[in-house]
Design a protein around this motif. Structure first.
Motif, PDB file in Angstrom:
ATOM      1  N   VAL A   1       0.822  -1.205   0.000  1.00 58.19           N
ATOM      2  CA  VAL A   1       0.000   0.000   0.000  1.00 58.19           C
ATOM      3  C   VAL A   1       0.857   1.254   0.000  1.00 58.19           C
ATOM      4  O   VAL A   1       0.437   2.312  -0.458  1.00 58.19           O
ATOM      5  CB  VAL A   1      -0.955  -0.049   1.218  1.00 58.19           C
ATOM      6  CG1 VAL A   1      -1.347   1.330   1.641  1.00 58.19           C
ATOM      7  CG2 VAL A   1      -2.166  -0.850   0.875  1.00 58.19           C
ATOM      8  N   GLY A   2       2.085   1.125   0.491  1.00 60.53           N
ATOM      9  CA  GLY A   2       3.001   2.250   0.509  1.00 60.53           C
ATOM     10  C   GLY A   2       3.287   2.819  -0.870  1.00 60.53           C
ATOM     11  O   GLY A   2       3.738   3.951  -1.015  1.00 60.53           O
ATOM     12  N   PHE A   3       2.987   2.043  -1.920  1.00 64.03           N
ATOM     13  CA  PHE A   3       3.239   2.534  -3.276  1.00 64.03           C
ATOM     14  C   PHE A   3       2.167   3.500  -3.750  1.00 64.03           C
ATOM     15  O   PHE A   3       2.234   4.011  -4.866  1.00 64.03           O
ATOM     16  CB  PHE A   3       3.302   1.361  -4.253  1.00 64.03           C
ATOM     17  CG  PHE A   3       4.551   0.536  -4.106  1.00 64.03           C
ATOM     18  CD1 PHE A   3       4.466  -0.829  -3.941  1.00 64.03           C
ATOM     19  CD2 PHE A   3       5.792   1.122  -4.121  1.00 64.03           C
ATOM     20  CE1 PHE A   3       5.607  -1.599  -3.800  1.00 64.03           C
ATOM     21  CE2 PHE A   3       6.946   0.366  -3.979  1.00 64.03           C
ATOM     22  CZ  PHE A   3       6.855  -0.998  -3.821  1.00 64.03           C
ATOM     23  N   GLN A   4       1.171   3.696  -2.903  1.00 68.38           N
ATOM     24  CA  GLN A   4       0.098   4.609  -3.286  1.00 68.38           C
ATOM     25  C   GLN A   4       0.162   5.836  -2.384  1.00 68.38           C
ATOM     26  O   GLN A   4      -0.057   5.741  -1.185  1.00 68.38           O
ATOM     27  CB  GLN A   4      -1.245   3.899  -3.121  1.00 68.38           C
ATOM     28  CG  GLN A   4      -2.389   4.630  -3.750  1.00 68.38           C
ATOM     29  CD  GLN A   4      -3.667   3.800  -3.693  1.00 68.38           C
ATOM     30  OE1 GLN A   4      -3.632   2.640  -3.290  1.00 68.38           O
ATOM     31  NE2 GLN A   4      -4.772   4.370  -4.078  1.00 68.38           N
ATOM     32  N   THR A   5       0.494   6.966  -2.952  1.00 62.79           N
ATOM     33  CA  THR A   5       0.536   8.179  -2.134  1.00 62.79           C
ATOM     34  C   THR A   5      -0.552   9.124  -2.618  1.00 62.79           C
ATOM     35  O   THR A   5      -1.288   8.819  -3.540  1.00 62.79           O
ATOM     36  CB  THR A   5       1.898   8.890  -2.258  1.00 62.79           C
ATOM     37  OG1 THR A   5       1.983   9.440  -3.574  1.00 62.79           O
ATOM     38  CG2 THR A   5       3.011   7.909  -2.029  1.00 62.79           C
ATOM     39  N   THR A   6      -0.605  10.298  -1.991  1.00 56.99           N
ATOM     40  CA  THR A   6      -1.646  11.262  -2.380  1.00 56.99           C
ATOM     41  C   THR A   6      -1.429  11.800  -3.777  1.00 56.99           C
ATOM     42  O   THR A   6      -2.351  12.255  -4.434  1.00 56.99           O
ATOM     43  CB  THR A   6      -1.667  12.467  -1.430  1.00 56.99           C
ATOM     44  OG1 THR A   6      -0.559  12.389  -0.555  1.00 56.99           O
ATOM     45  CG2 THR A   6      -2.964  12.492  -0.628  1.00 56.99           C
ATOM     46  N   TYR A   7      -0.175  11.736  -4.247  1.00 61.09           N
ATOM     47  CA  TYR A   7       0.089  12.376  -5.541  1.00 61.09           C
ATOM     48  C   TYR A   7       0.104  11.397  -6.706  1.00 61.09           C
ATOM     49  O   TYR A   7      -0.225  11.736  -7.822  1.00 61.09           O
ATOM     50  CB  TYR A   7       1.429  13.114  -5.498  1.00 61.09           C
ATOM     51  CG  TYR A   7       1.420  14.218  -4.471  1.00 61.09           C
ATOM     52  CD1 TYR A   7       2.227  14.164  -3.348  1.00 61.09           C
ATOM     53  CD2 TYR A   7       0.565  15.303  -4.623  1.00 61.09           C
ATOM     54  CE1 TYR A   7       2.203  15.170  -2.414  1.00 61.09           C
ATOM     55  CE2 TYR A   7       0.531  16.313  -3.686  1.00 61.09           C
ATOM     56  CZ  TYR A   7       1.347  16.251  -2.586  1.00 61.09           C
ATOM     57  OH  TYR A   7       1.317  17.236  -1.661  1.00 61.09           O
ATOM     58  N   TYR A   8       0.561  10.161  -6.423  1.00 61.11           N
ATOM     59  CA  TYR A   8       0.658   9.229  -7.544  1.00 61.11           C
ATOM     60  C   TYR A   8       0.584   7.801  -7.024  1.00 61.11           C
ATOM     61  O   TYR A   8       0.780   7.535  -5.846  1.00 61.11           O
ATOM     62  CB  TYR A   8       1.967   9.428  -8.299  1.00 61.11           C
ATOM     63  CG  TYR A   8       3.184   9.360  -7.401  1.00 61.11           C
ATOM     64  CD1 TYR A   8       3.766  10.526  -6.908  1.00 61.11           C
ATOM     65  CD2 TYR A   8       3.739   8.138  -7.033  1.00 61.11           C
ATOM     66  CE1 TYR A   8       4.866  10.465  -6.078  1.00 61.11           C
ATOM     67  CE2 TYR A   8       4.833   8.080  -6.191  1.00 61.11           C
ATOM     68  CZ  TYR A   8       5.401   9.250  -5.722  1.00 61.11           C
ATOM     69  OH  TYR A   8       6.484   9.202  -4.886  1.00 61.11           O
TER      70      TYR A   8
END
Lengths: 253, 259
Positions: free
Chosen positions: B214-221
């Motif tokens: 899930v860490g691969f999903q941030t607010t920007y990309y």
């Protein structure tokens, strides 16, 4: 949970006792009513899988070339974390560059699946079918393997046809397993949360907002823990009654 | 069968192929299925983004511990509920099923409070113990064991077998299909478990795999290709377990019982 449903609590301060106020609000809450309808629709869709999975389970009980491989392919979708497979299917349903467009473009179908009020819920149902068909078939298979072969042999000697064997030997002997699968699939369907959260966030105009998602929203977005517990209690009572009915029904026979 | 399998496997193929794509390709309509350029180095780069070897180890330990614990405890409980008569048996069973109905979202908060008070936050205990027995497992074992004919058990008792002996030598082998499924189910559920580890862990040493993905999903990309890479890797242990247990789905063999 039961205790908290009688309170108003925003997680930021301490709970405030308000008696049955939460419960009185329920029938007026149109979002709650709609969520209940959505959940029920979804549940109906999932129940249809039961017999489908049984057919697949019976098929898997036979021996044929590459059986292990096919079985593995059907089971594999369940292995992937729900969060990720929901993400993958979100990409698949993407109207401009999704996998599905490979098949729908030639047919001239341009539907925005997850953004369409009428197609969002069926889209999620198809996803659920993809994930769970192998899982439930394997459960049925385990049940089928528990039937001693002598039963089949005895029936064959008595000259029973395939359909008769299925109806009078297989099905009755599968009763405990059937009860289990029905109860578990209903509980599972009612609690299903991840795809609704990842793919549609309650969907176009609440079309995919199930009770489970509504509970989450009330608790963590609206920060009304007490009311969330109230809805949970209702959910709990409904499913519990259903489970009791099922147990009674299967006991009589 | 072949057509159905083909449809089933399409999304999985898509998953695997996307793990090799470059970032631009993910939303490229011309490269929906097959990438325009292959990037096997995605696999190496993904591992470098976070301490994934640690996450893998944690997930593996926790999932294995929970699975083994469940197999023992749930089969014992299920056997007791299925084949022995005692007062209050139905009530206990009803109670166990009732716990399955509570939405997990609501269960998290009280469970967290309890685990915190015991001092098991951010530890393997907190990740394993709450799930060392499952109502699902007990329910399942009970239902499957109901199908074991009484004659087998009575014959063993007449022959002078002790109860535990009967359990090990007769009930367990007959329950192999059910046990296999329980093992695979418990392992998968725990391996992919996201919400509880999220709530309970805070330090990197004890985090599990889903938290890493899930860490691969941030607010920007969202780094979809790395997500796919990790998912492919993450799917391997459960699949291997499934393949390993496939052969344990055996028909009830009568001959082996008549000793």
């Amino acid at each position: 949970m039961f205790y908290l449903s009688l309170h108003s609590w925003s997680l930021l301060s301490s709970p405030r006792f308000i008696g049955f106020e939460n419960y009185k609000f329920l029938p007026q809450d149109s979002v709650f009513i709609k969520s209940a309808k959505v959940t029920f629709c979804y549940l109906l869709g999932m129940i249809i899988f039961g017999p489908l999975a049984l057919i697949l389970g019976i098929a898997l009980n036979q021996d044929f070339r590459f059986k292990q491989l096919y079985w593995g392919i059907f089971f594999a979708p369940y292995v992937i974390s729900l969060v990720v497979s929901s993400l993958v299917w979100k990409l698949i349903y993407n109207p401009s560059a999704g996998l599905l467009t490979l098949f729908t473009s030639p047919l001239g179908l341009h539907i925005k699946w997850l953004k369409d009020e009428h197609y969002a819920l069926p889209a999620i149902m198809v996803y659920s079918l993809w994930v769970y068909i192998g899982y439930y078939s394997t459960l049925w298979l385990a049940g089928l393997k528990g039937i001693p072969p002598e039963c089949y042999e005895a029936a064959a000697i008595d000259g029973a046809g395939k359909w008769t064997i299925f109806r009078y030997i297989t099905l009755p002997l599968l009763k405990p397993v059937t009860l289990f699968i029905i109860v578990v699939s209903v509980i599972g369907a009612v609690q299903m949360f991840v795809p609704f959260f990842v793919m549609t966030q309650g969907g176009p105009a609440g079309a995919t907002q199930t009770l489970a998602y509504y509970i989450y929203k009330v608790a963590f977005s609206f920060l009304r823990m007490g009311y969330a517990c109230t809805v949970s209690v209702i959910l709990f009572v409904l499913v519990f009654i259903f489970a009791l009915i099922q147990v009674k029904f299967f006991k009589e026979s | 069968m072949a057509t159905a399998s083909f449809i089933m496997i399409m999304p999985l193929l898509y998953l695997i192929l996307t793990s090799f794509k470059s970032q631009a390709d993910i939303f490229n309509p011309d490269a929906i299925l097959i990438p325009t350029t292959f990037h096997p180095e995605n696999y190496i780069k993904a591992f470098q983004q976070a301490p994934f070897h640690r996450y893998l180890l944690n997930s593996l330990s926790v999932a294995l511990a929970v699975t083994i614990s469940n197999i023992f405890l749930c089969s014992l409980a299920g056997y007791s509920l299925a084949k022995f008569e005692y007062k209050g048996r139905e009530i206990i069973f009803g109670f166990i099923i009732a716990t399955m109905v509570i939405p997990p979202t609501v269960l998290i908060v009280p469970l967290y409070i309890i685990v915190r008070q015991i001092g098991w936050l951010n530890s393997y205990y907190g990740l394993i113990i709450p799930f060392s027995v499952s109502a699902f497992g007990i329910f399942m074992m009970r239902q499957f064991m109901l199908g074991i004919p009484e004659e087998y058990l009575d014959a063993a008792r007449i022959d002078g077998g002790g109860e535990f002996y009967i359990f090990c030598k007769i009930v367990l082998p007959l329950s192999k299909p059910a046990l296999s499924f329980l093992a695979v189910y418990t392992f998968i559920t725990n391996w992919n478990s996201f919400f509880w580890p999220l709530v309970v862990t805070s330090s990197e040493e004890i985090k599990t795999l889903p938290l890493g993905i899930v860490g691969f999903q941030t607010t920007y990309y969202t780094l979809y290709h790395y997500i796919m890479v990790m998912t492919v890797i993450a799917s391997l242990p459960p699949l291997l377990l499934f393949i390993f247990t496939q052969k344990h789905y055996t028909q009830m063999i009568v001959a082996g019982l008549k000793r």
